[in-house]
Design a protein around this motif. Sequence first.
Motif, PDB file in Angstrom:
ATOM      1  N   ALA A 115      20.202   1.701  83.576  1.00  0.00           N
ATOM      2  CA  ALA A 115      20.937   0.523  83.117  1.00  0.00           C
ATOM      3  C   ALA A 115      21.597  -0.146  84.324  1.00  0.00           C
ATOM      4  O   ALA A 115      20.939  -0.429  85.312  1.00  0.00           O
ATOM      5  CB  ALA A 115      21.936   0.898  82.039  1.00  0.00           C
ATOM      6  N   GLY A 137      28.777  -1.653  80.375  1.00  0.00           N
ATOM      7  CA  GLY A 137      27.830  -0.561  80.571  1.00  0.00           C
ATOM      8  C   GLY A 137      28.456   0.562  81.359  1.00  0.00           C
ATOM      9  O   GLY A 137      29.148   0.327  82.345  1.00  0.00           O
ATOM     10  N   GLY A 499      28.202   5.881  72.032  1.00  0.00           N
ATOM     11  CA  GLY A 499      28.235   5.953  73.485  1.00  0.00           C
ATOM     12  C   GLY A 499      28.128   7.389  73.936  1.00  0.00           C
ATOM     13  O   GLY A 499      28.316   7.730  75.092  1.00  0.00           O
ATOM     14  N   PHE A 539      20.205   2.596  75.827  1.00  0.00           N
ATOM     15  CA  PHE A 539      20.982   1.440  75.395  1.00  0.00           C
ATOM     16  C   PHE A 539      20.300   0.734  74.239  1.00  0.00           C
ATOM     17  O   PHE A 539      19.085   0.499  74.253  1.00  0.00           O
ATOM     18  CB  PHE A 539      21.170   0.457  76.560  1.00  0.00           C
ATOM     19  CG  PHE A 539      22.030  -0.728  76.216  1.00  0.00           C
ATOM     20  CD1 PHE A 539      23.410  -0.585  76.147  1.00  0.00           C
ATOM     21  CD2 PHE A 539      21.469  -1.971  75.959  1.00  0.00           C
ATOM     22  CE1 PHE A 539      24.215  -1.674  75.836  1.00  0.00           C
ATOM     23  CE2 PHE A 539      22.262  -3.055  75.647  1.00  0.00           C
ATOM     24  CZ  PHE A 539      23.641  -2.901  75.580  1.00  0.00           C
ATOM     25  N   HIS A 541      20.188  -2.728  72.100  1.00  0.00           N
ATOM     26  CA  HIS A 541      20.586  -4.123  72.227  1.00  0.00           C
ATOM     27  C   HIS A 541      21.210  -4.685  70.957  1.00  0.00           C
ATOM     28  O   HIS A 541      21.920  -5.688  71.005  1.00  0.00           O
ATOM     29  CB  HIS A 541      19.374  -4.984  72.615  1.00  0.00           C
ATOM     30  CG  HIS A 541      18.964  -4.823  74.041  1.00  0.00           C
ATOM     31  ND1 HIS A 541      18.153  -3.799  74.471  1.00  0.00           N
ATOM     32  CD2 HIS A 541      19.278  -5.546  75.153  1.00  0.00           C
ATOM     33  CE1 HIS A 541      17.961  -3.899  75.775  1.00  0.00           C
ATOM     34  NE2 HIS A 541      18.632  -4.943  76.213  1.00  0.00           N
ATOM     35  N   ASN A 546      25.375   2.708  73.952  1.00  0.00           N
ATOM     36  CA  ASN A 546      24.417   3.750  74.282  1.00  0.00           C
ATOM     37  C   ASN A 546      24.224   4.677  73.090  1.00  0.00           C
ATOM     38  O   ASN A 546      25.193   5.131  72.481  1.00  0.00           O
ATOM     39  CB  ASN A 546      24.906   4.570  75.488  1.00  0.00           C
ATOM     40  CG  ASN A 546      24.740   3.823  76.787  1.00  0.00           C
ATOM     41  OD1 ASN A 546      23.708   3.223  77.034  1.00  0.00           O
ATOM     42  ND2 ASN A 546      25.773   3.851  77.631  1.00  0.00           N
TER      43      ASN A 546
END
Length: 701
Positions: A115, A137, A499, A539, A541, A546
Motif C-alpha cells: 500500500a 493508510g 484494520g 485494503f 476500497h 484493511n
Amino acid sequence: MDAWEQTRGIPLRWIVTVTVLLGTSTVARAHPVPGDEKRPAVAPGKVVPRYSTVVNTRRPPQMASQRVIDARELSVAPRRRSADDLLRLVPGVLLSQHGSEGKGQQIFLRGFDAAHGQDVEIVVGGIPINELSNIHGQGYSDLNFVIPEVVRQVTASKGPFLISQGNFANAGTVKFDLGVDEQSRGTRVSYELGSTVRHRGVVVHAPKQLAKETFVAFEAMHDRGFAPGREASRVTSMGQVRLVDSKEYGTLDLFGTGYYARFGSPGALTASDVTAGTVPFDGVYQTDGGGGSRRAIASLRHQLDVGRGKLDQRLYAQGRQFDMLENFTGYLQDGVHGDRRLQTHRFLSAGYQVEYTRPLVDSLVFVAGGAWQGDSIDQRDVMVDESHGFVTKNWDLGVGQHQAHARTGLRWRPTKWFYTEGGARADLFAYDVVDHVHGDERTKKVLGRVSPRVLTAFRISDRWSLFGSYGRGFRAPEARSILGGRVTPSDVELDRYKGGVPRIFPSDAVEVGGRFTGRRYVSAGVALFGTWIDRELVFDHVSAVNLELNRTRRLGVEVDLSVRPTEWLELRQDLTVVQARFVESGKPVPGAPPLLSATMLTLVHPRGYRAGARLQVVGSRALPHGARSATYALLDLSVGYRTGPLQVDVQVDNATNARWKEGEYHYASWWDKDDPRSTIPSLHFIAGPPLTIRAATTLWF
C-alpha cells in the motif's frame, strides 16, 4: 580491519518554511599528508609538490540482496520528478500513483502490496517516515518533501534481517542518505520545463570547503498534469549543517525541512465505462478529488568517540498535516449524496535514537541501541456531499501512541573469509485512543514483541561470496483497530472498526544467495528468499480499511547482473520472480506482482556527456475476487551534457507512448444512477502517464 569490519486541494493559508542557516564562519583545518614525517629535508625556497590519495571504499553487502545506489546512478537515472521516483531504482520495487505528486505512492516489493508503506520501512536522513496509524493508510509514507538533488545515496535492505530494522520492514527497508558529494558541491540553480506545463525550480548551496553532509536547498514546482485530476504544486526547503566538529565533543549536525503541497486525485475508472466510451481512458468521474500535505522536521544528531566505542544519538521532532478528498465507489454506499470521503490527519511527533558500538576484541564488536517515538494524532474520516458539506462521520479519533525498542547484538569476524552478526530487538507499542464519535470513550492497550535476527557472509575468494540470513519481522496494529474489541449494547461487534486484530503479527523471513564481483567488467548476484506472515492485510476500497485475512507465504528469487566495459558505461539487469500465496487455500495474494524486470543503461562520460535508459516490465498481478491486472512495459530515457558552468538535461518518460494502466483494482462501484445498483466487483483502473518530456537547465557557480 578492512571495510567488511566497519560494520494534494486546500487554500494556501498555511505554509511551512524552515530555513537552515549554514554557519557564517568556517574554521578550515589542515590535515597532514600521511608519510610527511618520512620525507627528506629539502633546500629552503625549493617548491616540492605534495600529493595525497583519497580512497573511497564502500562496505561490502551484508546480505545477498542488499543494494546501494550511489550519486552517479541517481544523477543520470530517468524519471526523476521527485524523491519517490528514486525508489524505482531499487531492484524489485514497483510504484503505483493513484493520485498525483504530493500523495504517497503505492509500493510493491517482494510479493507484498505494501500500500503506502505498511510493509516497506522508509528512513530519510536517519528519521523514520512511515506513519503509524495514519488515517489514509497504515505506515503511510510520503517522500515528496525530499529534494532529489540532495539525496546522496539510497540503500535498500530486503527483508527484516538487521536488528536496526523496525516496524513496517517485512519486505525491507530503504534509507535515503542526505548530502552532496564532493564532485557536485558548490551552488547551482536549475529550472525545468515539461510538456505537461510543468515548471520546477531548484537552488542548492553546498560550500565546497564543508563536509558532504552540509547543504541548503529550495524547490518550487507546479505541474498541470497530463489529464484532469493530476495537477500538483509544492514548495520545499531543506538544509543540514555541522554545528560542532571536534575530537573532544564529537560532531553535532542540525537538519531541518519545511514542505507544503497541493495535489489532485483523479480516482479510478471502471474498465466497462471506458470500453463503452462513457469516459475517456485518462478521464475522471468527479473533478474535486485531491488534497494537501504539510510537514516540518527538525533533527539534531550527535556522534562521539567514547574510549574505544562510538556513540551515535539523534533527537528529532515533526509536525504533519494531511487532507484528502476522494471517491472510489461513486454512489454505492450513499445513493443520494455520494461516497465522497474527506480525511484529515494532524500529527505531532518527537523521538530519540541512540546506538553504541564497541569492539570487545579485534574480531568482535558489541552493538546496543534503542529508540523512542511519541505521537499525538487527531484524525477524522467524514462523508461529504457534492458541495463538501457534512453528511456523516465515520471516524473521529484522538490518539496518543508510543513506540519504543531496545536492541543488542554482536558482529564477529574471526577471519577475513567469514563474517556474521546477530542479535535481537524488543519492541513496545502503547496506544491511548479516544473515540469522539461514541461519547469520547477511551481505550488503552500495550503490546510487545521480541524479534531475533542473524546474517552470515562467507568470502569464498576475493571475488565470490555466499550469504545466509534469518529474521523475524512484525506488523504492529493501527490505532483504530484498538477499538475493535468494543461492542454495541446489543453485543453486535462494530464492523467498521477494522484494520486487523489489535495485536502484533509476526513474520519469519529467510534469504540465501551469492555474489560475484569482478575486478572491473562484471558483477552478479542471486538471492532466494521466503517470507511467512501470520496474518495478511488487504485494503478494501469499499470500506476504506484493511481487511485481516489468513496466513500467507512468499517464495521468490532475485537476480542482478552488471556489465561495465568502461568506467563511464554500465548495463544493469535486475529480475525478481515471486509467488505469494495463502498457506491454507493456496490462492494468490491480491496485489502481489509475480514478475518485475528492469534493464538500465547509464553513461557518464568524462567529457560531460550523460545518458540513461530504463526498461521496466511488470507481470500480471492477481487482484481480489479472482481478477488479474494487465502486463505492461515502460521505457524511460534521459540525456544530458555539461560544459563549464552550464548543464542541460532532457528526460523522456514513457518514450514509446504506451497506453498503460498504472493502477488496477477489482471492487464494486456505482457511478451512473440510471443503471441498476450492483455490488458485484468489477475492474477499475487509473491511467498511467503518456509520453512526457521534461527539459532542465542548470547553472553551476
